[in-house]
Design an enzyme around this catalytic site. Sequence first.
Site, PDB file in Angstrom:
ATOM      1  CB  SER A  15      -0.985   0.004   1.180  1.00  0.00           C
ATOM      2  OG  SER A  15      -0.346   0.258   2.403  1.00  0.00           O
ATOM      3  CG  ASN A  16       3.556   2.770   2.987  1.00  0.00           C
ATOM      4  OD1 ASN A  16       3.366   3.976   3.184  1.00  0.00           O
ATOM      5  ND2 ASN A  16       3.333   1.850   3.909  1.00  0.00           N
ATOM      6  CG  MET A  92       8.157  -7.196   6.169  1.00  0.00           C
ATOM      7  SD  MET A  92       8.349  -5.623   7.055  1.00  0.00           S
ATOM      8  CE  MET A  92       7.846  -6.128   8.684  1.00  0.00           C
ATOM      9  NE  ARG A  93      16.638 -12.225   3.816  1.00  0.00           N
ATOM     10  CZ  ARG A  93      17.679 -12.859   3.282  1.00  0.00           C
ATOM     11  NH1 ARG A  93      18.196 -12.457   2.152  1.00  0.00           N
ATOM     12  NH2 ARG A  93      18.180 -13.919   3.887  1.00  0.00           N
ATOM     13  CG  ASN A 109      12.316   1.169   6.231  1.00  0.00           C
ATOM     14  OD1 ASN A 109      11.507   0.564   5.505  1.00  0.00           O
ATOM     15  ND2 ASN A 109      12.383   0.958   7.535  1.00  0.00           N
ATOM     16  CG  HIS A 111       9.816   1.662  11.801  1.00  0.00           C
ATOM     17  ND1 HIS A 111       9.927   0.287  11.729  1.00  0.00           N
ATOM     18  CD2 HIS A 111       9.569   1.953  13.099  1.00  0.00           C
ATOM     19  CE1 HIS A 111       9.769  -0.220  12.943  1.00  0.00           C
ATOM     20  NE2 HIS A 111       9.546   0.764  13.789  1.00  0.00           N
ATOM     21  CG  ASP A 147      13.501  -0.286  12.283  1.00  0.00           C
ATOM     22  OD1 ASP A 147      13.420  -0.237  11.035  1.00  0.00           O
ATOM     23  OD2 ASP A 147      12.930  -1.160  12.961  1.00  0.00           O
ATOM     24  CD  GLU A 176       3.011   3.178   7.625  1.00  0.00           C
ATOM     25  OE1 GLU A 176       3.637   2.610   6.724  1.00  0.00           O
ATOM     26  OE2 GLU A 176       2.540   2.567   8.601  1.00  0.00           O
TER      27      GLU A 176
HETATM   28  C1  GAR Z   1       3.820  -0.573   6.682  1.00  0.00           C
HETATM   29  O1  GAR Z   1       3.044  -0.248   7.784  1.00  0.00           O
HETATM   30  C2  GAR Z   1       5.284  -0.242   6.943  1.00  0.00           C
HETATM   31  O2  GAR Z   1       5.461   0.908   7.707  1.00  0.00           O
HETATM   32  C3  GAR Z   1       5.727  -1.473   7.687  1.00  0.00           C
HETATM   33  O3  GAR Z   1       5.110  -2.538   7.028  1.00  0.00           O
HETATM   34  C4  GAR Z   1       3.868  -2.092   6.474  1.00  0.00           C
HETATM   35  C5  GAR Z   1       3.848  -2.458   5.019  1.00  0.00           C
HETATM   36  O4  GAR Z   1       2.584  -2.211   4.473  1.00  0.00           O
HETATM   37  N1  GAR Z   1       7.153  -1.592   7.681  1.00  0.00           N
HETATM   38  C6  GAR Z   1       7.852  -2.095   8.689  1.00  0.00           C
HETATM   39  O5  GAR Z   1       7.357  -2.519   9.709  1.00  0.00           O
HETATM   40  C7  GAR Z   1       9.351  -2.090   8.467  1.00  0.00           C
HETATM   41  N2  GAR Z   1      10.043  -2.334   9.678  1.00  0.00           N
HETATM   42  P1  GAR Z   1       2.400  -2.016   2.917  1.00  0.00           P
HETATM   43  O6  GAR Z   1       2.983  -3.259   2.226  1.00  0.00           O
HETATM   44  O7  GAR Z   1       0.920  -1.930   2.725  1.00  0.00           O
HETATM   45  O8  GAR Z   1       3.116  -0.762   2.505  1.00  0.00           O
END
Ligand code: GAR
Length: 197
Positions: A15-16, A92-93, A109, A111, A147, A176
């Site tokens: 979604s981001n 997520m890696r 990134n 967060h 982070d 976000e």
């Molecule tokens: C988002 O909330 C992002 O901030 C988080 O994963 C989600 C991904 O959503 N990222 C982390 O936690 C990184 N440490 P998305 O695939 O819909 O963008």
Amino acid sequence: MRKKRVAILISGRGSNMAALIEAARDPAYPAEIVGVLSNVAGAGGLERAARAGIATATLAQQTFAAKAEHEAAVTARLEAWGVEIVCLAGYMRLLSAAFVERWAGRLINIHPSLLPAFKGLDTHARALAAGAAEHGCTVHFVTAEMDGGPVIAQARIKVLGNDTPETLAARVLLEEHRLYPEALRLLAGDGAPYRPA
Ligand code: GAR
């Protein structure tokens, strides 16, 4: 204006990623999304990116013998796309110090917390458990410390008395989607990329 060439790395729904793609449709936006790469086969964001006419690639880490080989393949793909800035969007890696150094100052990134608070996972539940009055999200440069890199921008919201991790996550996610395109605009619009010490 020459638009900076940007790739987005995802692992999930994207979604981001979609918010960045949407922002970059504006002719005045200083970045264009030239590719979306996933480390997870079948990640929902891949189909979304393809529908938007953007090149996609899947490099599943299980198909590589070692992390270094996987990251070398990621860098090779990014270089083939002529990428100048890399946006992690739910990727997520953890990345190695070598990869982070290769893209230093050009790797960012998002967060879901007000860093330095709540690094890592389950940020919304942890913010609630800690009794935080405010919560939010952060766009930051990626360094070898998870982070932990320099902050580019943050968005804050108030935590409500009846919030659950899910309601909090939903309100943070809206922020976000607003914050990430703004942060990329800042980085891409400014000639010389910032390089963290
Ligand atoms: C988002 O909330 C992002 O901030 C988080 O994963 C989600 C991904 O959503 N990222 C982390 O936690 C990184 N440490 P998305 O695939 O819909 O963008």
